[in-house]
Design an enzyme around this catalytic site. Structure first.
Site: not given
Length: 541
Positions: A38, A77, A159, A161
């Site tokens: 990320d 993201t 995360k 997501r």
């Protein structure tokens, strides 16, 4: 600094096993490993690639695409992760942002989080039930299961997501960080490896963390930069008090835990050892938390990427010991921009923080006062999707839109204001992604039922954080290439490496991996297969 989260990574004390140089097998690999780091921008990759010695170094011996693109405008993201294993841009995946406004949402909070089910009673966009319902397309894992129902998909990320958007709708194991440990959908049984890693994380969190030692390369980047009169960043070394969960999350410890869990599940489930091709998905989120909270150019990011390189080496050592023929793809969901206070010292005098007066709330109030309309009038932030509130009388909507366009366009920090009609009339982009117009970029992250009535683009180097503070000093999300460009790396034991400097897209990853394992792409997508054979042959079948 030592981390010890699971029996899987306890195997790694002896260090990584060197990749053997035998030619790549003629048969498809039995395990695909897809890693998203990320906020690992192409700029960070270029800055640190000469320093990588372990995991990244192995990937650099494979196929290197240093100029991959998240081609769309909403470089956040959730949209970024939705492109990696679907082959589709956000306009097709439906994931137009991390959050959007749905005035028809069945609750008072009309903000919808990309990976939630907003119909759950009592939920809101910050206290939600994780769901894959908003992802409108299938993923590579679903393509694989369609071709071979025995294929297994495991998705682990920092995360929710990231785990959901890359894993898709049919995941055998899906785990993400829940604040105190790794969690999954309600009712899912917890494998023994998840319990062991969570116990190790709990034990680790209970201990204070000593500062990491600075390498000479990182020492040169260690300098305190004042963000506010009482707060600075740039010379941190990840010292952490016992129980400091936020400090844990924004540190190399976090990625180590994610990779440990992924390695452990791969080992326990014997991924790639059942005669079917399996998929292991890993979302390493710490680089993003470091980038947001501490910026991209201090000692903190240097230590983070050095540690991640080592952790990836350990992951690959675990996979090597299984004897499985595996292939790796690594990329990022978006790039990132450093804090303007440090940019000013690094030959970037045009940087600025966004003017609070550029927000939809302020501009909407001004429009309401001028036109005699009560209520918020506009809903949104200082950039991206801006909505005209449905309570605005229909007869006044055109006047509100015209006034909003005039006011945003007049602001010195705004590059462009794009209307719903303009974006809808824009065709498919032509040419390489770095040449796309702002309208073409916006069109690729625009879905009519979720996107705004206006899309606002700030000028380059304007950071959309008006008031920075601990944990939030720098960000991403713009139309510009420092947020759009990411590296894309492929590796398989025995492959002949090469570098392709011309631009490609993250939507090319899924069809490339599908070609490598001989799986047909069953739906229309935006990406194309990249040939990973350095010679006259092709991996695009």
């Amino acid at each position: 600094m030592k981390f010890a989260f699971s029996t899987a990574l306890a195997m790694l004390i002896a260090g990584p096993v060197a990749a053997q140089q035998a030619p790549a097998p003629a048969t498809p690999p039995k395990l695909l490993v897809v890693i998203s780091v990320d906020q690992f921008s192409a700029d960070l990759f270029a800055e640190y690639r000469s320093q990588f010695r372990e995991g990244f170094a192995r990937l650099l011996s494979g196929a290197v695409f240093p100029s991959g693109y998240q081609g769309h405008a909403a470089t956040e993201t959730c949209p970024g992760h939705s492109t990696i294993l679907t082959g589709a841009r956000p306009a097709r995946t439906g994931i137009v942002a991390n959050d959007w406004t749905d005035f028809n949402a069945p609750r008072e909070d009309k903000t919808v989080y990309c990976a939630e089910d907003e119909s759950v009673p009592g939920s809101n966009s910050s206290n939600y039930t994780v769901s894959d319902k908003h992802l409108k397309v299938p993923t590579l894992g679903e393509w694989m299961k369609l071709a071979d129902p025995a294929s297994r998909v495991v998705s682990v990320a920092g995360k929710d997501r990231a785990a959901v958007m890359m894993g898709g709708h049919k995941i055998d194991e899906v785990w993400w960080w829940g604040g105190k440990g790794f969690v999954s959908y309600a009712g899912r049984a917890e494998p023994a490896m998840v319990a062991r890693v969570n116990a190790s994380v709990t034990e680790r969190l209970a201990e204070a963390q000593e500062p990491m030692a600075l390498t000479p390369f990182c020492q040169a980047r260690s300098r305190a930069v004042a963000v506010t009169p009482t707060f600075s960043v740039g010379d941190g070394r990840f010292a952490r008090a016992a129980g400091d969960v936020r400090g844990f999350r924004a540190s190399p410890e976090f990625d180590e835990a994610v990779l440990a869990l992924g390695a452990g599940l791969a080992t326990d489930m014997k991924l790639g050892q059942s005669g079917h091709t399996d998929l292991l998905i890993l979302g390493a989120s710490a680089t993003d938390y470091v980038g947001h909270g501490l910026g991209t150019e201090g000692s903190e990011m240097c230590l983070q990427l050095t540690a991640l390189d080592q952790a990836l080496g350990k992951l690959f050592a675990v996979l090597d010991r299984t004897g499985v023929d595996y292939a790796v793809a690594l990329t990022a969901d978006h790039g990132g921009h450093d804090l303007p206070e440090r940019n000013r010292d690094h030959a970037a005098p045009t940087v600025a923080r966004v003017d609070p007066a550029a927000s939809a709330k302020v501009i909407g109030a001004e429009i309401g006062a001028k036109l005699g309309i009560a209520g918020p009038v506009l809903v949104g932030g200082a950039f991206g999707n801006v909505y005209i509130d449905p309570k605005v009388p229909r007869a006044q909507r055109a006047a509100v839109e015209a006034e909003a366009i005039r006011r945003y366009s007049a602001h010195p920090q705004v590059q462009a204001v794009l209307t719903r009609a303009q974006i809808a009339a824009t065709g498919a982009p032509k040419g390489p992604p770095e040449t796309w117009s702002l309208l073409e970029r916006a069109r690729q992250s625009y879905e009519p039922s979720r996107s705004g009535d206006l899309v606002v683009a700030l000028k380059p180097r304007v950071t959309p954080i008006a008031s920075p503070g601990p944990g939030y000093v720098a960000t991403h999300g713009s139309f510009w290439d420092y947020d759009r460009r990411v590296p894309i790396l492929f590796w398989r034991k025995g492959m002949t490496g090469f570098e392709q400097p011309l631009s490609v897209e993250t939507v090319d990853i899924a069809p490339t991996l599908a070609g490598l394992i001989g799986v047909k792409v069953p739906v229309e997508i935006d990406g194309r297969c990249l040939d990973l054979d350095a010679g006259l042959g092709t991996t695009c079948k």
